[in-house]
Write an enzyme that holds these catalytic residues in place. Structure first.
Site, mmCIF file in Angstrom:
data_model
loop_
_atom_site.group_PDB
_atom_site.id
_atom_site.type_symbol
_atom_site.label_atom_id
_atom_site.label_comp_id
_atom_site.label_asym_id
_atom_site.label_seq_id
_atom_site.Cartn_x
_atom_site.Cartn_y
_atom_site.Cartn_z
ATOM 1 N N GLU A 176 -12.921 -1.114 0.536
ATOM 2 C CA GLU A 176 -11.766 -1.002 -0.485
ATOM 3 C C GLU A 176 -11.772 -1.983 -1.461
ATOM 4 O O GLU A 176 -11.384 -1.854 -2.324
ATOM 5 C CB GLU A 176 -10.265 -1.002 0.367
ATOM 6 N N HIS A 199 -12.630 9.393 -9.179
ATOM 7 C CA HIS A 199 -11.262 9.743 -10.026
ATOM 8 C C HIS A 199 -10.612 10.922 -9.673
ATOM 9 O O HIS A 199 -10.166 11.822 -10.366
ATOM 10 C CB HIS A 199 -11.916 10.006 -11.522
ATOM 11 N N CYS A 219 0.920 -1.280 0.064
ATOM 12 C CA CYS A 219 -0.087 0.078 0.100
ATOM 13 C C CYS A 219 0.892 1.286 -0.083
ATOM 14 O O CYS A 219 0.364 2.317 -0.287
ATOM 15 C CB CYS A 219 -1.170 -0.086 1.281
HETATM 16 ZN ZN LIG Z 1 -5.303 1.129 -1.319
#
Ligand SMILES: [Zn+2]
Length: 123
Positions: free
Chosen positions: A111, A72, A23
């Site tokens: 996520e 976006h 990440c």
């Molecule tokens: Zn992430």
């Protein structure tokens, strides 16, 4: 107690600068956002009679926020943090929507299909 929940999706990129795994690389997610509203009683008059809240009312608050800060966008910049985790995003969205959605109870940010974080108002 009644609860309604409306689901939204958005695509966004981020990086977790302090993470000790993958990440810490710039990447994106197809996020799922769930906004839950709770009320003890249903509305008893008017066009929303029998509802907790009109789903369109939730959308009217959420959609402009998604356009401005999330969909976006590069989240590190738009919500101004070095660690835009799902937890951070859930709290940020909760605080942003709280003045606009009466009875806002919980914001959940997914996520991935298997990983989500929620921020809940505990009275
Ligand atoms: Zn992430």
């Amino acid at each position: 107690m009644f609860e309604v929940e409306k689901t939204f999706t958005f695509e966004a990129g981020h990086v977790l600068h302090h993470h000790d795994g993958v990440c810490s690389r710039p990447h994106g997610h197809s996020y799922v956002l769930k906004v839950a509203v709770r009320k003890e009683h249903l509305l008893s008059t008017g066009p929303q009679q029998g509802m907790v809240v009109d789903f369109h009312q939730i959308r009217s608050a959420v959609k402009p926020m998604l356009d401005e800060f999330f969909d976006h966008h590069w989240l590190n910049d738009t919500i101004k943090t070095e660690s835009p985790t799902a937890e951070f995003i859930a709290k940020w969205i909760f605080d942003y929507l709280y003045p606009q959605i009466e009875g806002l109870f919980r914001v959940t940010v997914c996520e991935t299909a298997t990983s989500s974080a929620s921020y809940t108002k505990i009275e």
